[in-house]
Design an enzyme around this catalytic site. Structure first.
Site, PDB file in Angstrom:
ATOM      1  N   CYS A 265       0.993  -1.307  -0.061  1.00 51.27           N
ATOM      2  CA  CYS A 265      -0.039  -0.007   0.239  1.00 51.27           C
ATOM      3  C   CYS A 265       0.446   1.003  -0.215  1.00 51.27           C
ATOM      4  CB  CYS A 265      -0.654   0.130   1.039  1.00 51.27           C
ATOM      5  SG  CYS A 265      -1.675  -1.969   1.579  1.00 51.27           S
ATOM      6  N   LYS A 271       6.683   7.026   1.911  1.00 53.14           N
ATOM      7  CA  LYS A 271       6.892   5.805   3.068  1.00 53.14           C
ATOM      8  C   LYS A 271       8.730   5.199   2.008  1.00 53.14           C
ATOM      9  CE  LYS A 271       4.154   5.835   7.009  1.00 53.14           C
ATOM     10  NZ  LYS A 271       3.168   7.143   6.010  1.00 53.14           N
ATOM     11  N   ASP A 316      -2.905  -6.529  -6.025  1.00 54.07           N
ATOM     12  CA  ASP A 316      -3.678  -5.977  -4.562  1.00 54.07           C
ATOM     13  C   ASP A 316      -2.918  -7.085  -3.745  1.00 54.07           C
ATOM     14  OD1 ASP A 316      -5.398  -6.628  -3.041  1.00 54.07           O
ATOM     15  OD2 ASP A 316      -7.295  -7.070  -4.583  1.00 54.07           O
ATOM     16  N   CYS A 388      -2.939   5.596   9.541  1.00 53.99           N
ATOM     17  CA  CYS A 388      -3.379   7.094  10.247  1.00 53.99           C
ATOM     18  C   CYS A 388      -4.738   7.346  10.960  1.00 53.99           C
ATOM     19  CB  CYS A 388      -2.847   7.865   8.932  1.00 53.99           C
ATOM     20  SG  CYS A 388      -3.644   8.117   7.757  1.00 53.99           S
TER      21      CYS A 388
END
Length: 452
Positions: A265, A271, A316, A388
């Site tokens: 992801c 990052k 995926d 987050c």
């Protein structure tokens, strides 16, 4: 091409959000590309008004409702957004003359040739101005949750959730902090420059900056009157825009120089590029994401930063990855999709885009991604799970349920493994947490897991 009025662009952004669900930040990004002649000041005003309305929407609606002589739900959605924009300027923006806010709203109401709507908007707004000192921020005689919902402009389900998980006093503190306008924070590209050198460069351009409070590679920018992407230093790849909490998360995995790291992801690469700086040009970052368009932006970011060892891969992460990747990794980062309740201050549209049912859906998705990551993690390897959000089901609750199903995995206490400068954010369970109301940062959660 004639440039639009910033208030008209804000109105379009809010209307599109209500009608089509298109997040205003994406609509405005597309609009700014469509109208390159729009001044930096107008862009900033447009973003400020749009986010301000989203930040205080329920409170603004309550003010409107107090001034109506007919049911609130009979008010046209477009006219309501016109009133919200004007009221935000009148009640929350000291530098905008009240007359200017009223006149622009009347023009917007008359735009479709319906003169009577202009008279209605004019009358309501001038009525608010006359009695604004006596306006109540919430209705009397309602329950605690509804009062807090209107006073701080949050959906009731979020208020209920946080009271259940954190208690009432802490929830109020969090609601207040989540309505603060956050500072713009950037992360220095250490492959090209240093923090002192970049600060000096930005100051020389007349930009007000200061070192970030916690991150050693963070810089806070204040009072910027143009999009950050228009800065020379941005286009030379000297920094990326990234919140301080996200920067601190990037320091937790600690891959050795030359390592090969998998990020699931990966998104636009905040990052991934941080990890790339740490492993150096002899290392490799494999950035996997399901959205091809997102990975195009990741590649563009890498090109701007001068990084050639990040490899985007469309896949995926909820499906088996062993055949696709053909190897196991000693370091894996999951920048997990989540409800994003920890970054509401930065993206207030999240309050209204999210629904309570999304929490369970996201928790299930996160569990699937953790399972797939575990399958390609080498024995003795480390996996960093990051969100987050401020949501037990997506954070410690998810980790607990995952460990019950995977006895080969265990939690690594970050109090002992994290860099010293990050350890103050580690809680009693060994998890990394930042809080908007405690630290003045986005609300992040991170858990380090390892395979036996």
């Amino acid at each position: 091409m004639v440039n639009p009025n910033p208030r008209d662009l804000a109105l379009q952004a809010l209307n599109n959000f209500d009608q089509k669900g298109l997040l205003p930040r994406y609509f405005l990004e597309q609009s700014f590309q469509k109208y390159p002649g729009l001044s930096g000041r107008d862009k900033s005003l447009c973003v400020h008004i749009t986010n301000g309305v989203l930040r205080w929407r329920l409170r603004l609606d309550w003010y409107v409702e107090q001034c109506l002589d007919f049911p609130f739900n009979k008010l046209e959605a477009r006219i309501l957004n016109i009133l919200r924009i004007a009221l935000y300027q009148i009640l929350f923006m000291d530098r905008i003359p009240e007359s200017a806010a009223v006149n622009e709203a009347v023009k917007q109401a008359k735009a479709e040739g319906r003169t009577h709507l202009g008279r209605f908007v004019n009358g309501l707004l001038r009525g608010v101005i006359r009695k604004k000192e006596g306006l109540k921020p919430f209705p009397e005689g309602v329950g605690k949750v509804k009062r807090l919902s209107i006073e701080y402009s949050f959906p009731q389900w979020i208020v209920e959730k946080w009271i259940r998980e954190l208690g009432e006093a802490r929830t109020i503190s969090l609601l207040k902090a989540s309505n603060e306008i956050p500072k713009l924070v950037i992360r220095v590209n250490t492959l090209k420059t240093t923090r002192p050198a970049l600060i000096e460069r930005l100051v020389a351009k007349g930009i007000s900056v200061s070192p970030a409070r916690f991150s050693p590679i963070g810089i806070c920018i204040e009072g910027l009157n143009a999009p950050v992407a228009e800065l020379e230093a941005f286009n030379k790849g000297l920094f990326v825009v990234q919140g301080e909490a996200a920067q601190l998360c990037g320091l937790l995995l600690r891959p050795p120089e030359g390592a090969c790291v998998l990020e699931l992801c990966a998104g636009v690469g905040g990052k991934a590029t941080h990890l790339a700086e740490q492993v150096g040009s002899q290392g490799r970052i494999l950035g996997l994401d399901i959205k091809r368009g997102t990975l195009v932006r990741l590649r563009q970011t890498c090109e701007r930063l001068g990084i050639s060892w990040v490899y985007p891969l469309v896949a995926d992460a909820t499906r088996p990855l062993e055949k696709l990747l053909k190897k196991r990794f000693q370091r894996i980062l999951i920048d997990s999709p989540c409800s994003a309740l920890g970054v509401i201050a930065r993206h207030p549209d999240i309050k209204w885009a999210r629904k309570e049912s999304h929490i369970e859906e996201l928790s299930r998705l996160q569990g699937q991604i953790l399972t797939r990551a575990c399958e390609v993690l080498a024995p003795g390897g480390s996996l960093l799970y990051v969100t987050c959000t401020i949501s037990r089901e997506e954070n410690e609750g998810l980790v607990e349920s995952f460990l019950e199903e995977h006895p080969e995995m265990y939690v690594v206490d970050l109090a002992g493994s994290a860099p010293p400068l990050v350890r103050e954010f580690v809680d009693e369970e060994g998890f990394f947490r930042t809080w908007p109301d405690v630290h003045g940062l986005d609300g992040f959660f991170a858990a380090m897991l390892a395979k036996k």
